[in-house]
Design an enzyme around this catalytic site. Structure first.
Site, PDB file in Angstrom:
ATOM      1  CB  ALA A  93      -0.894   0.016   1.245  1.00 44.83           C
ATOM      2  CB  SER A 135      -3.985   2.546   8.971  1.00 38.44           C
ATOM      3  OG  SER A 135      -3.571   3.762   9.528  1.00 38.44           O
ATOM      4  CE1 TYR A 159      -2.295   3.963   4.475  1.00 42.14           C
ATOM      5  CE2 TYR A 159      -2.419   5.112   6.584  1.00 42.14           C
ATOM      6  CZ  TYR A 159      -2.086   3.993   5.851  1.00 42.14           C
ATOM      7  OH  TYR A 159      -1.552   2.912   6.484  1.00 42.14           O
ATOM      8  CE  LYS A 163      -3.614   0.546   4.375  1.00 44.55           C
ATOM      9  NZ  LYS A 163      -3.061  -0.732   3.936  1.00 44.55           N
TER      10      LYS A 163
END
Ligand code: UDP
Length: 358
Positions: A93, A135, A159, A163
């Protein structure tokens, strides 16, 4: 301060856990390479698949290595057809909060779209176990700390969005296709392998602890402190730093749980203690015995003020607990790596490229 090797020995080998060949996607990266080492220490077979865009061939200390991108369906199909893979650790990622604010499409493409290829190939070849690298960024600005897994996920940067979306995709595949998954929501990965073999090496480096330590090794560098006006005791952001070996160990437990028939689940992975940017700089100064040059600057867009994990659930359900709880030890292992590898893996005598160990 001297690095106390005695207290930082790796976790001892405890025998064959009954897990077969593990495909580790993104296994040449910082977190991935430490997982590969730990998985090999446990006697499992590994295949690392990595496009080496940010990872390093030299970081993969054993097992089979295949270079490629998960966007390439054909190569994924070939890997699953050629090897008897019984589980996948997916950690390929893009993972920089600031970068994701500037280039969200790259994040949705690499972290979500390409992951669909991987899931498609797995399901086609009846591989139904995945440990996924998620995360703390899924939580956004949580109202309660320490954060528990049922805290509403409201990411504040692309980001974190990627996730969270991928976790939802995993859940849908569980319902539709019987996929078994464990999603580990990492807080701030830090430190390095206590043997000194592998460590963190990003270009450019943006994470706090390596940035602080590199500022001591490269002349003229100053550590930017991104924002001193947050609603925290010293005005700087607070994060929960977790040692990379403790993260690696959680993956072993997750694999064992999936093979032991545990249902799919989501776990936080942190130390349960928060440190501000200024506290990190202070501790780095104590560990290294040097003054860290800093410069106070603007806030970095997308940064939540405080992220601290409750890891009570993974402790209770998987028996995980951190062995490197002390911030001092985390920074000491990182310092040892950076001091001995000031140019990262380029400092190492191993050559880039070539065939993997098979
Ligand atoms: N940070 C900082 N200066 C740096 C790098 C990071 O002040 O050079 C801050 C950043 O704003 C955040 C914390 O340190 O509050 C941890 O950032 P990092 O990039 O290491 O991890 P993240 O929490 O973004 O995953």
């Amino acid at each position: 301060m001297d690095y106390n090797r005695q207290s930082l020995l790796p976790l001892e080998f405890t025998g064959e856990p009954g897990v077969g060949k593990v495909l580790i996607i993104g296994g040449a990266g910082y977190i991935g390479s430490h997982i590969v080492k730990r998985v090999l220490e446990r006697g499992m077979q590994t295949i690392v698949f990595d496009n080496l865009q940010t990872g390093h061939r030299e970081a993969v200390i054993g097992g089979t290595f295949i270079q490629g991108d998960i966007g390439d369906e054909r190569i994924l199909q070939e890997i699953f057809a050629a090897h008897e893979i019984d589980s996948v650790i997916h950690m390929a990622a893009d993972c920089l909060v600031g970068d994701s604010m500037k280039d969200p499409l790259k994040y949705f493409n690499n972290n979500v779209s390409k992951g669909l290829n991987l899931l498609g190939a797995m399901l086609k070849h009846n591989v139904n176990k995945m440990v996924f690298s998620s995360s703390a960024a899924v939580y956004g600005n949580p109202t309660r700390v320490p954060i528990e897994e049922d805290s509403p996920p409201l990411p504040v940067n692309p980001y974190g969005e990627t996730k969270l979306i991928f976790e939802k995709i995993l859940e849908s595949c569980k319902v539709a296709h019987g996929l078994q998954y464990i999603s580990l929501r990492y807080f701030n990965a830090a430190g390095a392998d206590p043997d000194g073999l592998i460590g963190e090496d990003h270009h450019p480096e943006t994470h706090l602890i390596p940035t602080v330590l590199m500022a001591l090794l490269k002349k003229g560098r100053k550590v930017p402190i991104y924002g001193t006006d947050y609603d925290t005791p010293d005005g700087t952001c607070i994060r929960d730093y977790i040692h990379i070996v403790d993260i690696a160990e959680a993956h072993i437990l997750a694999l064992e749980a999936l093979h032991g028939g545990e249902g799919s689940d989501i776990f936080n992975l942190g130390n349960g203690k928060g440190f501000s940017v200024k506290q990190i700089i202070q501790m780095a100064s104590t560990v290294t015995g040097r003054t860290i040059p800093v410069i106070e600057t603007q806030r970095r867009p997308g940064d939540p003020p405080i992220l601290i994990a409750s890891s009570e659930k993974i402790g209770r359900k998987l028996g995980w607990f951190p062995r490197y709880e002390k911030l001092e030890d985390i920074i000491a292992t990182a310092w040892r790596w950076h001091r001995t590898h000031p140019h990262g893996f380029r400092s190492s005598s191993l050559k880039k490229g070539g065939k993997g160990w098979t």
